[in-house]
Design an enzyme around this catalytic site. Structure first.
Site, short mmCIF file in Angstrom:
data_model
loop_
_atom_site.label_atom_id
_atom_site.label_comp_id
_atom_site.label_asym_id
_atom_site.label_seq_id
_atom_site.Cartn_x
_atom_site.Cartn_y
_atom_site.Cartn_z
N ASP A 1 -10.73 0.88 9.53
CA ASP A 1 -10.33 0.55 8.16
C ASP A 1 -10.70 -0.90 7.80
OD1 ASP A 1 -9.35 1.29 5.72
OD2 ASP A 1 -7.24 1.06 6.24
N ALA B 1 0.86 -1.19 0.00
CA ALA B 1 0.00 0.00 0.00
C ALA B 1 0.89 1.24 0.00
CB ALA B 1 -0.91 -0.03 1.22
N SER B 2 0.27 2.40 0.16
CA SER B 2 1.02 3.65 0.03
C SER B 2 2.02 3.85 1.17
CB SER B 2 0.05 4.83 -0.02
OG SER B 2 -0.80 4.80 1.10
#
Length: 397
Positions: free
Chosen positions: A182, A31-32
């Site tokens: 999340d 992911a980022s």
């Protein structure tokens, strides 16, 4: 891999081959902010190694500054759009997400808080090899929670999973006020435990949590009770207490992802239809300025709760269990317990506490009775249960 090796070397003081018997170069997920690799320690434990991208810390402050400039420019061009709250939230939450020790503490806290749920699995944290940028966890495999084909193949009941997910998040939101924010499908896995064969929900990525104040949590409990019972006076009252003002009908629709007509009739009365879905999408586009205005008005705590609601709803849609009556009943149980616990906390009188406990037990019994009615609806027993409910309760079911 060179960057991953660099972070591990800097944070743990050793090379990968000194720490791990094997380390898979291809990440399980990226992911980022970070990526996760599967590895095996020299003592034979299989672990998941979460490693932060080395330039993220330095880059994040520039990203937030750029976001602030762009949102300010949008505000100048379109005064009706209020998105500065987005910058405020990023400033508050990004530093927390970049601290993996905070993520590890969150994981242990929620595992302890929800230990009564035998179906919940939170991977163990290995603190001796964890830092702010490297997190070592127990490796757990499973299918994504929205993967219906995986569940059918492994004979896992999608309705039960949806029900358990609803129970877990209702407990977090209404009872504990500590919410995993999340729950996208990559962070919620489903599996049959290798040792016991029991079905488990595995909760991953504990970097982003919302801590609710008691005042917010209790108002939110009252609001959901009102929404479930279609008590529109109280829907208005508690929506306004949560900052919605005159936009409370829009707020109720956003929370429930139902049309205003369905909210008025009672969100537990009928599942979402295709026509209602189209109506909701069209209204979302039509009322975008009002939605941005509302997001700017509600307490900051509400923003991540809305995100969590939407992600959970997406999972329910994928599993075809959306807006089932059982999910609303589970929410109602948690609201009842939370409000009773708060009342008991506020009084020192043993008599008053006993009275509150009896009222709580009676309300929970009514919910159980209502659930029984839904299961046997149409039969003579169902009609009897419904008649009994109407006689016992002054509020509509």
């Amino acid at each position: 891999m060179q960057e991953i090796q660099q972070v591990i070397r800097e944070d743990l003081g050793k090379e990968i081959h000194d720490l791990f018997q094997s380390f898979e170069d291809t990440p399980l997920g990226a992911a980022s902010l970070a990526q996760v690799h599967k590895a095996v320690l020299y003592d034979g434990r299989t672990v998941a190694v979460k490693v932060q991208h080395p330039k993220v810390q330095a880059q994040s402050s520039k990203d937030i500054l750029l976001m602030e400039v762009l949102v300010g420019a949008v505000k100048q061009l379109f005064p009706e759009f209020e998105f500065m709250w987005l910058v405020d939230e990023a400033k508050k939450n990004l530093p927390l997400e970049l601290d993996f020790l905070n993520e590890g503490r969150n994981a242990e806290k929620v595992a302890e808080m929800l230990k009564r749920f035998e179906f919940l699995k939170v991977p163990r944290i290995y603190w001796e090899l964890s830092t702010r940028r490297v997190l070592l966890m127990e490796f757990v495999e499973g299918g994504q929670v929205n993967d219906k084909a995986y569940m059918e193949k492994n004979q896992i009941d999608v309705n039960k999973i949806s029900q358990q997910l609803g129970k877990m998040y209702s407990e977090m939101i209404f009872v504990n006020g500590f919410v995993h924010c999340d729950p996208h499908p990559g962070n919620v896995l489903v599996r049959k435990c290798p040792g016991t064969g029991k079905v488990e929900i595995v909760l991953l990525d504990h970097g982003l949590y919302q801590i609710l104040t008691d005042e917010f949590r209790l108002d939110y409990c009252h609001l959901w009770q009102a929404l479930i019972k279609a008590d529109m006076k109280r829907v208005k009252k508690y929506s306004q207490r949560l900052g919605a003002g005159d936009l409370y009908p829009l707020f109720a629709c956003m929370l429930t992802a139902r049309s205003w007509d369905s909210v008025n009739k009672g969100i537990g009365q009928a599942p979402v239809t295709a026509n209602e879905d189209v109506e909701i999408r069209n209204n979302a586009a039509t009322y975008l300025p009002q939605i941005s205005q509302l997001l700017n008005k509600v307490p900051r705590q509400m923003l991540l709760i809305l995100k969590t609601n939407d992600l959970l709803r997406g999972i329910e849609t994928a599993l075809s269990t959306r807006a089932s009556a059982s999910s609303f009943l589970n929410m109602s149980r948690c609201c009842t317990r939370a409000l009773a616990a708060h009342k008991k906390k506020k009084t020192c009188s043993l008599l008053k506490r006993t009275q509150i406990s009896l009222e709580e037990s009676f309300s929970l019994w009514q919910i159980n009775l209502h659930e029984l009615f839904l299961r046997v609806r149409g039969s003579w027993l169902g009609n009897l249960v419904f008649a009994l409910l109407c006689w016992l309760s002054p509020t509509p079911h």
